[in-house]
Design an enzyme around this catalytic site. Structure first.
Site, short mmCIF file in Angstrom:
data_model
loop_
_atom_site.label_atom_id
_atom_site.label_comp_id
_atom_site.label_asym_id
_atom_site.label_seq_id
_atom_site.Cartn_x
_atom_site.Cartn_y
_atom_site.Cartn_z
N ARG B 49 33.53 34.78 52.00
CA ARG B 49 33.13 33.86 52.99
C ARG B 49 31.76 34.13 53.47
O ARG B 49 30.96 33.48 53.98
CB ARG B 49 34.07 34.15 54.04
N CYS B 83 42.21 35.32 57.58
CA CYS B 83 40.51 35.46 57.56
C CYS B 83 39.56 34.63 58.30
O CYS B 83 39.85 33.90 59.15
CB CYS B 83 39.49 35.24 56.24
N THR B 85 36.63 35.07 59.43
CA THR B 85 34.85 34.37 58.78
C THR B 85 35.52 33.23 57.83
O THR B 85 34.42 31.53 58.27
CB THR B 85 34.69 35.10 57.56
N THR B 126 32.52 40.82 60.76
CA THR B 126 31.75 41.47 59.95
C THR B 126 30.79 40.62 60.13
O THR B 126 30.91 39.61 60.40
CB THR B 126 32.12 39.98 58.21
N LYS B 166 39.09 46.30 51.40
CA LYS B 166 39.33 45.48 50.19
C LYS B 166 38.81 46.05 48.51
O LYS B 166 39.48 45.57 48.07
CB LYS B 166 38.09 44.24 50.27
N CYS B 197 38.29 40.96 61.77
CA CYS B 197 38.61 40.34 61.24
C CYS B 197 39.57 41.36 59.98
O CYS B 197 40.09 42.65 61.23
CB CYS B 197 37.42 42.15 59.79
#
Lengths: 235, 235
Positions: B49, B83, B85, B126, B166, B197
């Site tokens: 994203r 999420c 984003t 982010t 991640k 996030c």
């Protein structure tokens, strides 16, 4: 085309999350897009499997089939069930679908044979799972020596599974109960333990008693990753 | 008829599991059948994203819609996305479905206003989320005072999110980095931190630095439980 996994879950929901996490952490991946697509139906309406087998409780197959149909419509390439007792109903479910349902108990028995040759395991499980004889059959087929907990030991297991984990109660007060259960089985000749109910890996990872343990949830996760032709981390 | 939750997941998979577990542990339940039925599509094919927003990476809406259709076909009564984003794309997704998509950022901002009146938060997120201005808008609407991390602080956040969580790397070596980031923001006037996030609650619960923290994943889980008219545990 990349293969996907369908988790027929809700038996119970934390065990479902535990299996999903084990798939994620055991997949070799450097970012989100390296993971396997996973579909989950955590169907909280599935009647208790042990009650269905032992005391004439409602048949869980209808609600399990409802979840199966959802996973089919998503396009899952294999189905896995994070509930040992539910495997009693696997043949009836498999008749209803073309999608292969991976058998956690047979996968676990093969893993025991290769990891602990010549050793004896104790099968920690619900009364329902033990009554089905499914673990005995799978272990015998794989040539694994085993012992089954006695009535008193089964009482303790049922307490930990139903009155603690499934009831969302804290595990810490149960540390001594868990450790003495394992010690008793060790004195009867157990060299290692199968955590044969999906609530038990949660017990074993929260409380710090000595194993060694074979975790069928982790073995199933690895088998599903390999079915999808992804690499495992080797953890 | 009991209501159900659909999780549009895979962004990333561990954050998806984290949201699912928070729904389970925050639902007041004495057994499997007291839980909410949850459908999950952990779609690992959804493009990043942040890259889509900042650097012209592939549009994630097509793959997000694929997951949305699966959750619709299961019969989900609400959709949630673990999420932050991804919420930039929420209006485009909401146009494609009648099912309400619960907005994690607005839910979080309202929770900040009620839990920490008159205090200032720092938004940890982010670059993609911060660039969208979605948190600023939600916090302003809720009357919450806030500060945004500077470029250097954003570099550290991106490192923790992308190169550690991640990438499935161990968090422990990052303990000092995380603690100094929070101390620096506290010196600039932050009273508490939004873990904006979905990889960051994993950082905050693994490393033991002082907060206080507002966890949007936990706030979203509680809001979804209430949407389904189930009781929360109050945790």
């Amino acid at each position: 085309m990349k293969k996907t996994i369908g988790i027929l879950g809700g038996m119970g929901p934390l065990a479902t999350a535990d299996l999903f996490i084990k798939i994620v952490t055991q997949t070799k991946a450097a970012g989100d897009n390296d993971h396997i697509r996973v579909y989950i139906d955590s169907n909280s309406a599935i009647p208790d499997r042990t009650a269905a087998i032992l005391t004439g409780g409602p048949d869980p197959v209808e609600e399990m089939t409802s979840a199966l149909r959802h996973l089919e419509s998503c396009g899952a390439d294999c189905i896995i069930m994070p509930c040992n007792t539910a495997h009693y109903f696997l043949p009836r479910l498999q008749e209803k679908t073309e999608i292969p349902i991976l058998n956690m108990l047979e996968i676990t028995a093969r893993s025991c044979a290769s990891r602990y040759p010549g050793k004896r395991t104790a099968v920690l499980a619900t009364r329902g799972t033990l009554a089905t004889g499914l673990y005995s059959a799978a272990l015998e087929k794989a040539g694994v020596d085993y012992l089954i907990p006695d009535e008193g030991e089964q009482d303790i297991l049922m307490h930990l599974i139903y009155e603690v984990v499934k009831a969302s109660r804290p595990l810490e007060p149960e540390a001594d109960t868990w450790a003495s259960l394992l010690d008793g089985l060790r004195k009867k000749g157990a060299d290692y333990f199968i955590l044969g109910c999906t609530e038990l890996p949660i017990v074993a990872s929260t409380l710090s008693a000595e194993g060694p343990f074979v975790d069928p949830t982790a073995e199933l996760a690895k088998a599903a990753i390999r079915f999808c032709e992804y690499e495992t981390t080797g953890e």
